[in-house]
Design a protein around this motif. Structure first.
Motif, PDB file in Angstrom:
ATOM      1  N   VAL A  35       0.868  -1.177   0.000  1.00  0.00           N
ATOM      2  CA  VAL A  35       0.000   0.000   0.000  1.00  0.00           C
ATOM      3  C   VAL A  35       0.902   1.224   0.000  1.00  0.00           C
ATOM      4  CG1 VAL A  35      -1.729   1.330   1.281  1.00  0.00           C
ATOM      5  CG2 VAL A  35      -1.834  -1.177   1.284  1.00  0.00           C
ATOM      6  N   THR A  36       0.629   2.160  -0.931  1.00  0.00           N
ATOM      7  CA  THR A  36       1.376   3.413  -0.956  1.00  0.00           C
ATOM      8  C   THR A  36       0.412   4.587  -0.799  1.00  0.00           C
ATOM      9  OG1 THR A  36       1.272   3.620  -3.369  1.00  0.00           O
ATOM     10  CG2 THR A  36       3.195   2.466  -2.438  1.00  0.00           C
ATOM     11  N   PHE A  37       0.948   5.644  -0.201  1.00  0.00           N
ATOM     12  CA  PHE A  37       0.175   6.879  -0.031  1.00  0.00           C
ATOM     13  C   PHE A  37       1.160   8.037   0.049  1.00  0.00           C
ATOM     14  CE2 PHE A  37      -1.835  10.069   2.800  1.00  0.00           C
ATOM     15  CZ  PHE A  37      -2.871  10.430   1.953  1.00  0.00           C
ATOM     16  N   ALA A  38       0.877   9.099  -0.698  1.00  0.00           N
ATOM     17  CA  ALA A  38       1.695  10.317  -0.696  1.00  0.00           C
ATOM     18  C   ALA A  38       3.168  10.000  -0.956  1.00  0.00           C
ATOM     19  CB  ALA A  38       1.516  11.082   0.612  1.00  0.00           C
ATOM     20  N   GLY A  39       3.412   9.071  -1.881  1.00  0.00           N
ATOM     21  CA  GLY A  39       4.773   8.734  -2.270  1.00  0.00           C
ATOM     22  C   GLY A  39       5.527   7.836  -1.303  1.00  0.00           C
ATOM     23  N   GLN A  40       4.852   7.361  -0.279  1.00  0.00           N
ATOM     24  CA  GLN A  40       5.492   6.499   0.723  1.00  0.00           C
ATOM     25  C   GLN A  40       4.846   5.115   0.736  1.00  0.00           C
ATOM     26  OE1 GLN A  40       8.071   7.286   2.939  1.00  0.00           O
ATOM     27  NE2 GLN A  40       8.250   9.166   1.744  1.00  0.00           N
ATOM     28  N   PHE A  71       2.359   6.523  10.545  1.00  0.00           N
ATOM     29  CA  PHE A  71       1.530   7.268   9.606  1.00  0.00           C
ATOM     30  C   PHE A  71       0.041   7.170   9.945  1.00  0.00           C
ATOM     31  CE2 PHE A  71       4.816   6.424   6.015  1.00  0.00           C
ATOM     32  CZ  PHE A  71       5.555   7.535   6.373  1.00  0.00           C
ATOM     33  N   LEU A  72      -0.318   6.318  10.891  1.00  0.00           N
ATOM     34  CA  LEU A  72      -1.727   6.083  11.230  1.00  0.00           C
ATOM     35  C   LEU A  72      -2.180   6.987  12.375  1.00  0.00           C
ATOM     36  CD1 LEU A  72      -1.849   2.190  11.087  1.00  0.00           C
ATOM     37  CD2 LEU A  72      -2.737   3.803   9.388  1.00  0.00           C
ATOM     38  N   VAL A  73      -3.370   7.541  12.218  1.00  0.00           N
ATOM     39  CA  VAL A  73      -3.974   8.393  13.242  1.00  0.00           C
ATOM     40  C   VAL A  73      -5.325   7.782  13.588  1.00  0.00           C
ATOM     41  CG1 VAL A  73      -4.858  10.693  13.765  1.00  0.00           C
ATOM     42  CG2 VAL A  73      -2.830  10.425  12.296  1.00  0.00           C
ATOM     43  N   PRO A  74      -5.558   7.452  14.879  1.00  0.00           N
ATOM     44  CA  PRO A  74      -6.854   6.848  15.230  1.00  0.00           C
ATOM     45  C   PRO A  74      -8.009   7.808  14.974  1.00  0.00           C
ATOM     46  CG  PRO A  74      -5.569   7.326  17.208  1.00  0.00           C
ATOM     47  CD  PRO A  74      -4.703   7.660  16.039  1.00  0.00           C
ATOM     48  N   GLU A  75      -9.130   7.238  14.540  1.00  0.00           N
ATOM     49  CA  GLU A  75     -10.331   8.007  14.263  1.00  0.00           C
ATOM     50  C   GLU A  75     -11.440   7.624  15.232  1.00  0.00           C
ATOM     51  OE1 GLU A  75     -11.075  10.449  12.187  1.00  0.00           O
ATOM     52  OE2 GLU A  75      -9.062  10.516  11.347  1.00  0.00           O
ATOM     53  N   TRP A  90      -8.715   4.196  11.048  1.00  0.00           N
ATOM     54  CA  TRP A  90      -7.460   4.937  11.085  1.00  0.00           C
ATOM     55  C   TRP A  90      -7.351   5.822   9.851  1.00  0.00           C
ATOM     56  CZ3 TRP A  90      -4.527   3.912  15.387  1.00  0.00           C
ATOM     57  CH2 TRP A  90      -4.892   2.766  16.113  1.00  0.00           C
ATOM     58  N   SER A  91      -6.896   7.055  10.038  1.00  0.00           N
ATOM     59  CA  SER A  91      -6.560   7.912   8.910  1.00  0.00           C
ATOM     60  C   SER A  91      -5.065   7.816   8.679  1.00  0.00           C
ATOM     61  CB  SER A  91      -6.955   9.359   9.199  1.00  0.00           C
ATOM     62  OG  SER A  91      -8.366   9.465   9.183  1.00  0.00           O
ATOM     63  N   LEU A  92      -4.652   8.143   7.461  1.00  0.00           N
ATOM     64  CA  LEU A  92      -3.233   8.195   7.117  1.00  0.00           C
ATOM     65  C   LEU A  92      -2.801   9.648   7.058  1.00  0.00           C
ATOM     66  CD1 LEU A  92      -2.900   5.557   4.260  1.00  0.00           C
ATOM     67  CD2 LEU A  92      -1.719   5.520   6.463  1.00  0.00           C
ATOM     68  N   GLU A  93      -1.642   9.936   7.655  1.00  0.00           N
ATOM     69  CA  GLU A  93      -1.030  11.259   7.550  1.00  0.00           C
ATOM     70  C   GLU A  93       0.424  11.063   7.169  1.00  0.00           C
ATOM     71  OE1 GLU A  93      -1.469  13.706  11.020  1.00  0.00           O
ATOM     72  OE2 GLU A  93      -3.625  13.931  10.703  1.00  0.00           O
ATOM     73  N   VAL A  94       0.766  11.555   5.988  1.00  0.00           N
ATOM     74  CA  VAL A  94       2.138  11.504   5.490  1.00  0.00           C
ATOM     75  C   VAL A  94       2.488  12.922   5.071  1.00  0.00           C
ATOM     76  CG1 VAL A  94       3.699  10.543   3.767  1.00  0.00           C
ATOM     77  CG2 VAL A  94       1.886   9.102   4.725  1.00  0.00           C
ATOM     78  N   GLY A  95       3.316  13.561   5.846  1.00  0.00           N
ATOM     79  CA  GLY A  95       3.616  14.972   5.582  1.00  0.00           C
ATOM     80  C   GLY A  95       2.336  15.774   5.665  1.00  0.00           C
ATOM     81  N   GLU A  96       2.044  16.550   4.629  1.00  0.00           N
ATOM     82  CA  GLU A  96       0.831  17.365   4.584  1.00  0.00           C
ATOM     83  C   GLU A  96      -0.371  16.589   4.051  1.00  0.00           C
ATOM     84  OE1 GLU A  96       0.598  20.569   5.760  1.00  0.00           O
ATOM     85  OE2 GLU A  96       2.620  20.138   6.503  1.00  0.00           O
ATOM     86  N   ALA A  97      -0.146  15.397   3.520  1.00  0.00           N
ATOM     87  CA  ALA A  97      -1.236  14.605   2.920  1.00  0.00           C
ATOM     88  C   ALA A  97      -1.989  13.833   4.001  1.00  0.00           C
ATOM     89  CB  ALA A  97      -0.672  13.638   1.885  1.00  0.00           C
ATOM     90  N   ARG A  98      -3.307  13.817   3.868  1.00  0.00           N
ATOM     91  CA  ARG A  98      -4.151  13.098   4.831  1.00  0.00           C
ATOM     92  C   ARG A  98      -5.249  12.360   4.065  1.00  0.00           C
ATOM     93  NH1 ARG A  98      -5.615  12.978  10.298  1.00  0.00           N
ATOM     94  NH2 ARG A  98      -7.796  12.611  10.678  1.00  0.00           N
ATOM     95  N   SER A  99      -5.506  11.130   4.462  1.00  0.00           N
ATOM     96  CA  SER A  99      -6.621  10.359   3.923  1.00  0.00           C
ATOM     97  C   SER A  99      -7.459   9.879   5.094  1.00  0.00           C
ATOM     98  CB  SER A  99      -6.124   9.167   3.098  1.00  0.00           C
ATOM     99  OG  SER A  99      -7.236   8.451   2.583  1.00  0.00           O
TER     100      SER A  99
END
Length: 166
Positions: A35-40, A71-75, A90-99
């Protein structure tokens, strides 16, 4: 009146989601899952599992040791699966990108699903890309089930508007 859709007949090397069981079955996966997100790369494993349930594309689960939990943030909010138990999101936060709510897991599962207790699953539609082996997956339509569609899986698939009653 509800009308069940016609099953697509699988070709050689394909599986029909209409041949998957209910209650679901869990299977070990030895293909590399990514799984990739925001280039990571946020998750990568050859120690995953997939859960197969009638009318659903497989859902893939990653061991926590193979997920970038930083990279995981509990929701807030939970859901309940009649087969697996309560799920956390869980949301993903990589740098300024958030899903938002890009992943989920089952901190306490029912006995038949203990192998995936604490493992993470990801919505393909909420990340950059997901891979099974060398194949980039397609996301299951809708925002509830989170299955991954590969070329060896045929439907029709539950998840699109109007399919929840299947």
């Amino acid at each position: 009146m509800f009308k069940r859709p016609l099953r697509v007949v699988p070709g050689p090397g394909q599986e029909s989601v209409w041949d998957y069981p209910r209650p679901p079955r869990i299977e070990k996966v030895t293909d590399r899952l990514i799984v990739t997100f925001a280039g990571q790369t946020v998750a990568e494993t050859t120690e995953g599992y997939r859960v197969l349930e009638t009318s659903h594309p497989p859902v893939y689960y990653f061991p926590p040791d193979n997920v970038r939990e930083d990279f995981l943030v509990p929701e807030a909010g939970r859901s309940f699966c009649e087969f697996k138990g309560p799920a956390n999101y869980w949301s993903l936060e990589v740098g300024e990108a958030r899903s938002q709510q890009a992943a989920w897991n089952y901190p306490e599962t029912t006995q038949p699903f203990r192998k995936i207790q604490g493992f993470y699953a990801f919505y393909a539609s909420r990340v950059e890309a997901c891979w099974v082996g060398d194949e980039q997956v397609q996301s299951q339509e809708g925002d509830f089930y989170g299955g991954w569609i590969t070329g060896n899986i045929v439907g029709p698939f539950k998840g699109a508007p109007g399919t929840r009653g299947w």
